[in-house]
Design a protein around this motif. Structure first.
Motif, PDB file in Angstrom:
ATOM      1  N   MET A   1      25.885  27.179  11.079  1.00  0.00           N
ATOM      2  CA  MET A   1      25.572  25.886  10.509  1.00  0.00           C
ATOM      3  C   MET A   1      26.097  25.890   9.065  1.00  0.00           C
ATOM      4  SD  MET A   1      21.833  23.964  10.248  1.00  0.00           S
ATOM      5  CE  MET A   1      21.483  24.019  11.971  1.00  0.00           C
ATOM      6  N   THR A   2      26.873  24.881   8.737  1.00  0.00           N
ATOM      7  CA  THR A   2      27.438  24.813   7.388  1.00  0.00           C
ATOM      8  C   THR A   2      26.372  24.390   6.383  1.00  0.00           C
ATOM      9  OG1 THR A   2      28.078  22.500   7.620  1.00  0.00           O
ATOM     10  CG2 THR A   2      29.681  24.165   8.346  1.00  0.00           C
ATOM     11  N   LEU A   3      26.668  24.591   5.104  1.00  0.00           N
ATOM     12  CA  LEU A   3      25.720  24.235   4.052  1.00  0.00           C
ATOM     13  C   LEU A   3      25.436  22.741   4.049  1.00  0.00           C
ATOM     14  CD1 LEU A   3      24.005  25.048   1.627  1.00  0.00           C
ATOM     15  CD2 LEU A   3      26.036  24.711   0.199  1.00  0.00           C
ATOM     16  N   SER A   4      26.465  21.922   4.170  1.00  0.00           N
ATOM     17  CA  SER A   4      26.256  20.470   4.141  1.00  0.00           C
ATOM     18  C   SER A   4      25.446  20.003   5.351  1.00  0.00           C
ATOM     19  CB  SER A   4      27.590  19.734   4.077  1.00  0.00           C
ATOM     20  OG  SER A   4      28.393  20.067   5.185  1.00  0.00           O
ATOM     21  N   LEU A   5      25.689  20.579   6.515  1.00  0.00           N
ATOM     22  CA  LEU A   5      24.905  20.237   7.697  1.00  0.00           C
ATOM     23  C   LEU A   5      23.455  20.704   7.546  1.00  0.00           C
ATOM     24  CD1 LEU A   5      24.770  19.055  10.529  1.00  0.00           C
ATOM     25  CD2 LEU A   5      25.505  21.264  11.407  1.00  0.00           C
ATOM     26  N   SER A   6      23.254  21.855   6.929  1.00  0.00           N
ATOM     27  CA  SER A   6      21.901  22.364   6.702  1.00  0.00           C
ATOM     28  C   SER A   6      21.121  21.449   5.758  1.00  0.00           C
ATOM     29  CB  SER A   6      21.950  23.766   6.114  1.00  0.00           C
ATOM     30  OG  SER A   6      22.535  24.660   7.013  1.00  0.00           O
ATOM     31  N   ILE A   7      21.761  21.018   4.684  1.00  0.00           N
ATOM     32  CA  ILE A   7      21.102  20.122   3.719  1.00  0.00           C
ATOM     33  C   ILE A   7      20.775  18.788   4.379  1.00  0.00           C
ATOM     34  CG2 ILE A   7      21.456  18.810   1.586  1.00  0.00           C
ATOM     35  CD1 ILE A   7      23.066  21.258   0.570  1.00  0.00           C
ATOM     36  N   ALA A   8      21.730  18.234   5.123  1.00  0.00           N
ATOM     37  CA  ALA A   8      21.495  16.957   5.802  1.00  0.00           C
ATOM     38  C   ALA A   8      20.374  17.076   6.838  1.00  0.00           C
ATOM     39  CB  ALA A   8      22.780  16.478   6.460  1.00  0.00           C
ATOM     40  N   SER A   9      20.365  18.168   7.583  1.00  0.00           N
ATOM     41  CA  SER A   9      19.320  18.380   8.598  1.00  0.00           C
ATOM     42  C   SER A   9      17.951  18.497   7.948  1.00  0.00           C
ATOM     43  CB  SER A   9      19.610  19.634   9.411  1.00  0.00           C
ATOM     44  OG  SER A   9      20.813  19.503  10.105  1.00  0.00           O
ATOM     45  N   TYR A  10      17.864  19.278   6.866  1.00  0.00           N
ATOM     46  CA  TYR A  10      16.576  19.433   6.188  1.00  0.00           C
ATOM     47  C   TYR A  10      16.105  18.100   5.624  1.00  0.00           C
ATOM     48  CZ  TYR A  10      12.845  21.173   3.272  1.00  0.00           C
ATOM     49  OH  TYR A  10      11.612  21.383   2.709  1.00  0.00           O
ATOM     50  N   PHE A  11      17.015  17.322   5.049  1.00  0.00           N
ATOM     51  CA  PHE A  11      16.674  16.022   4.488  1.00  0.00           C
ATOM     52  C   PHE A  11      16.108  15.089   5.560  1.00  0.00           C
ATOM     53  CE2 PHE A  11      17.945  11.665   3.254  1.00  0.00           C
ATOM     54  CZ  PHE A  11      17.271  11.575   2.048  1.00  0.00           C
ATOM     55  N   ILE A  12      16.741  15.047   6.716  1.00  0.00           N
ATOM     56  CA  ILE A  12      16.267  14.186   7.804  1.00  0.00           C
ATOM     57  C   ILE A  12      14.926  14.685   8.332  1.00  0.00           C
ATOM     58  CG2 ILE A  12      16.745  13.462  10.177  1.00  0.00           C
ATOM     59  CD1 ILE A  12      19.736  13.395   9.331  1.00  0.00           C
ATOM     60  N   ILE A  13      14.800  15.986   8.516  1.00  0.00           N
ATOM     61  CA  ILE A  13      13.529  16.552   8.981  1.00  0.00           C
ATOM     62  C   ILE A  13      12.428  16.239   7.983  1.00  0.00           C
ATOM     63  CG2 ILE A  13      12.299  18.726   9.391  1.00  0.00           C
ATOM     64  CD1 ILE A  13      14.969  19.819  10.533  1.00  0.00           C
ATOM     65  N   TRP A  14      12.710  16.364   6.667  1.00  0.00           N
ATOM     66  CA  TRP A  14      11.705  16.117   5.641  1.00  0.00           C
ATOM     67  C   TRP A  14      11.196  14.683   5.713  1.00  0.00           C
ATOM     68  CZ3 TRP A  14      10.210  13.356   1.397  1.00  0.00           C
ATOM     69  CH2 TRP A  14       9.284  13.965   0.550  1.00  0.00           C
ATOM     70  N   TRP A  15      12.100  13.714   5.864  1.00  0.00           N
ATOM     71  CA  TRP A  15      11.679  12.312   5.925  1.00  0.00           C
ATOM     72  C   TRP A  15      10.886  12.004   7.177  1.00  0.00           C
ATOM     73  CZ3 TRP A  15      11.020   8.913   2.324  1.00  0.00           C
ATOM     74  CH2 TRP A  15      11.716   9.041   1.136  1.00  0.00           C
ATOM     75  N   VAL A  16      11.276  12.545   8.317  1.00  0.00           N
ATOM     76  CA  VAL A  16      10.542  12.313   9.556  1.00  0.00           C
ATOM     77  C   VAL A  16       9.136  12.905   9.445  1.00  0.00           C
ATOM     78  CG1 VAL A  16      10.450  12.887  12.021  1.00  0.00           C
ATOM     79  CG2 VAL A  16      12.599  12.132  10.995  1.00  0.00           C
ATOM     80  N   VAL A  17       9.035  14.114   8.912  1.00  0.00           N
ATOM     81  CA  VAL A  17       7.723  14.749   8.751  1.00  0.00           C
ATOM     82  C   VAL A  17       6.882  13.987   7.729  1.00  0.00           C
ATOM     83  CG1 VAL A  17       6.554  16.860   7.984  1.00  0.00           C
ATOM     84  CG2 VAL A  17       8.524  17.015   9.497  1.00  0.00           C
ATOM     85  N   LEU A  18       7.504  13.487   6.660  1.00  0.00           N
ATOM     86  CA  LEU A  18       6.755  12.704   5.670  1.00  0.00           C
ATOM     87  C   LEU A  18       6.076  11.509   6.318  1.00  0.00           C
ATOM     88  CD1 LEU A  18       5.937  12.058   2.724  1.00  0.00           C
ATOM     89  CD2 LEU A  18       8.037  10.694   2.585  1.00  0.00           C
ATOM     90  N   PHE A  19       6.808  10.765   7.137  1.00  0.00           N
ATOM     91  CA  PHE A  19       6.212   9.594   7.784  1.00  0.00           C
ATOM     92  C   PHE A  19       5.142   9.984   8.792  1.00  0.00           C
ATOM     93  CE2 PHE A  19      10.192   7.442   6.385  1.00  0.00           C
ATOM     94  CZ  PHE A  19       9.559   6.549   5.526  1.00  0.00           C
ATOM     95  N   ALA A  20       5.202  11.193   9.326  1.00  0.00           N
ATOM     96  CA  ALA A  20       4.148  11.673  10.219  1.00  0.00           C
ATOM     97  C   ALA A  20       2.912  12.106   9.433  1.00  0.00           C
ATOM     98  CB  ALA A  20       4.662  12.826  11.063  1.00  0.00           C
ATOM     99  N   VAL A  21       3.106  12.630   8.219  1.00  0.00           N
ATOM    100  CA  VAL A  21       2.003  13.168   7.416  1.00  0.00           C
ATOM    101  C   VAL A  21       1.297  12.073   6.594  1.00  0.00           C
ATOM    102  CG1 VAL A  21       1.521  14.697   5.444  1.00  0.00           C
ATOM    103  CG2 VAL A  21       2.940  15.498   7.319  1.00  0.00           C
TER     104      VAL A  21
END
Length: 76
Positions: A1-21
């Motif tokens: 997994m490239t660095l840019s893909l890792s950052i984008a994935s974490y960003f999307i996961i963070w927002w989805v989890v935020l709306f769940a929390v």
């Protein structure tokens, strides 16, 4: 997994989890038995505890991202 893909994935996961929390532990003035301040929305939370929710979101997202990263590394 490239660095840019890792950052984008974490960003999307963070927002989805935020709306769940966000709804956890939220109480309106009516639920708490308090009077609604003038001009305030009756459904607005009394104490949203956003800093605590941001911390919880970050920790949960880190665990989910670690699982995604491990899966991506395992599958090649």
């Amino acid at each position: 997994m490239t660095l840019s893909l890792s950052i984008a994935s974490y960003f999307i996961i963070w927002w989805v989890v935020l709306f769940a929390v966000l709804p956890f532990g939220v109480r309106s003035p009516a639920e708490a038995g308090a009077e609604t301040p003038p001009g305030a929305d009756p459904g607005a939370p009394i104490a949203p505890k956003l800093a605590l929710k941001a911390l919880a979101t970050t920790l949960i997202s880190a665990v989910v991202f670690a699982a995604l990263y491990a899966y991506a590394a395992y599958e090649g």
